[in-house]
Design a protein around this motif. Structure first.
Motif, PDB file in Angstrom:
ATOM      1  N   ARG A  68      38.620  11.219 -35.473  1.00  0.00           N
ATOM      2  CA  ARG A  68      38.005  10.313 -36.433  1.00  0.00           C
ATOM      3  C   ARG A  68      36.516  10.098 -36.171  1.00  0.00           C
ATOM      4  O   ARG A  68      36.077  10.044 -35.014  1.00  0.00           O
ATOM      5  CB  ARG A  68      38.732   8.969 -36.413  1.00  0.00           C
ATOM      6  CG  ARG A  68      40.185   9.052 -36.856  1.00  0.00           C
ATOM      7  CD  ARG A  68      40.807   7.672 -36.891  1.00  0.00           C
ATOM      8  NE  ARG A  68      40.949   7.098 -35.561  1.00  0.00           N
ATOM      9  CZ  ARG A  68      41.171   5.800 -35.346  1.00  0.00           C
ATOM     10  NH1 ARG A  68      41.241   4.947 -36.364  1.00  0.00           N
ATOM     11  NH2 ARG A  68      41.325   5.349 -34.113  1.00  0.00           N
ATOM     12  N   LYS A 109      33.300   7.655 -38.060  1.00  0.00           N
ATOM     13  CA  LYS A 109      32.770   6.756 -39.080  1.00  0.00           C
ATOM     14  C   LYS A 109      31.251   6.712 -38.920  1.00  0.00           C
ATOM     15  O   LYS A 109      30.729   6.715 -37.815  1.00  0.00           O
ATOM     16  CB  LYS A 109      33.341   5.358 -38.923  1.00  0.00           C
ATOM     17  CG  LYS A 109      34.853   5.280 -39.021  1.00  0.00           C
ATOM     18  CD  LYS A 109      35.326   5.213 -40.450  1.00  0.00           C
ATOM     19  CE  LYS A 109      35.083   3.836 -41.039  1.00  0.00           C
ATOM     20  NZ  LYS A 109      35.679   3.722 -42.409  1.00  0.00           N
ATOM     21  N   SER A 124      33.278   8.107 -43.781  1.00  0.00           N
ATOM     22  CA  SER A 124      33.964   8.826 -42.717  1.00  0.00           C
ATOM     23  C   SER A 124      33.736  10.324 -42.828  1.00  0.00           C
ATOM     24  O   SER A 124      33.387  10.848 -43.901  1.00  0.00           O
ATOM     25  CB  SER A 124      35.460   8.535 -42.753  1.00  0.00           C
ATOM     26  OG  SER A 124      36.051   9.078 -43.927  1.00  0.00           O
ATOM     27  N   HIS A 143      36.045  12.916 -40.886  1.00  0.00           N
ATOM     28  CA  HIS A 143      37.088  13.239 -39.907  1.00  0.00           C
ATOM     29  C   HIS A 143      37.250  14.749 -39.748  1.00  0.00           C
ATOM     30  O   HIS A 143      37.203  15.500 -40.728  1.00  0.00           O
ATOM     31  CB  HIS A 143      38.417  12.629 -40.315  1.00  0.00           C
ATOM     32  CG  HIS A 143      38.383  11.133 -40.435  1.00  0.00           C
ATOM     33  ND1 HIS A 143      37.559  10.326 -39.675  1.00  0.00           N
ATOM     34  CD2 HIS A 143      39.098  10.295 -41.252  1.00  0.00           C
ATOM     35  CE1 HIS A 143      37.754   9.056 -39.996  1.00  0.00           C
ATOM     36  NE2 HIS A 143      38.666   9.010 -40.953  1.00  0.00           N
TER      37      HIS A 143
END
Lengths: 113, 113
Positions: A22, A24, A73, A75
């Motif tokens: 992940r 952000k 985001s 990812h």
């Protein structure tokens, strides 16, 4: 202000399993986003980059990443990991008016048998 | 192939001593960067340069100086080394636009005792 957050310092997955790392970001301008990988005792190498167009970008070795403006985001994903994917992965942010890239804190991926 | 070479690869220095880390690139890139990598911080930018004769402060410049005498060479100087500067240092070069890849050296492990 620009910033990048990688919430997972360590991720362990089984060989052959799918992976998501992940990332952000926060950016006041148009973001340019990258994923770099660092193998043990090596420098960093580019996996993939995004700055416009299709939000899903393909990289090397079967990696892909999906950009989401609504979620801020970016990812990283891989359908089936191999033991050789064990490394540290960095999400990186730049701006079209930026001078340099800002790095996240990295996620250490361990692939186990 | 793009190449960034750092020397030395390992260095032990005494507190209060002067340390010079060297970097050479054969990419003919205008921009060069010095980062340090510490657990929990990712890569943080110390100094960067737009070309020969220019140096700019990054996010954590205190205690460091930089020198860019030529397109190919970029040095990081610790005039009075301290134990808090024990880290792994990476040099990188880039073409200069925000959406382009940055190429990294293999790093220098510096220990200040």
């Amino acid at each position: 202000a620009q910033s990048v957050t990688q919430p997972d310092a360590r991720v362990t997955v089984s060989e052959g399993a799918s992976l998501q790392l992940r990332c952000k970001y926060s950016s006041s301008g148009t973001p340019y986003l990258f994923w770099y990988v660092q193998y043990p005792r090596q420098g960093l190498q580019l996996l993939l980059k995004y700055y416009s167009g299709d939000p899903v970008v393909q990289g090397v070795n079967g990696f892909e990443a999906e950009f989401s403006k609504s979620n801020s985001s970016f990812h990283l994903r891989k359908a089936s990991v191999h033991w050789s994917d064990s490394a540290v992965y960095f999400c990186v942010l730049s701006r079209n008016s930026g001078t340099y890239q800002r790095f996240g804190t990295g996620t250490k991926l361990q692939v186990v048998p | 192939e793009a190449a960034v070479t750092q020397s030395p690869r390992n260095k032990v220095a005494v507190t209060g001593g002067k340390v010079t880390l060297s970097c050479n690139q054969t990419n003919n890139h205008n921009n060069m960067y010095w980062y340090r990598q510490d657990t929990g911080h990712g890569l943080r930018l110390i100094h960067y340069s737009y070309g020969a004769g220019s140096t700019e402060k990054g996010d954590i410049p205190d205690g460091y100086k930089a020198s860019r005498p030529s397109q190919e060479n970029f040095s990081l100087i610790l005039e009075l080394a301290t134990p808090s500067q024990t880290s792994v240092y990476f040099c990188a070069s880039g073409a200069g636009t925000a959406n382009t890849e940055v190429f990294f050296g293999k790093g220098t492990r510096l220990t200040v005792v």
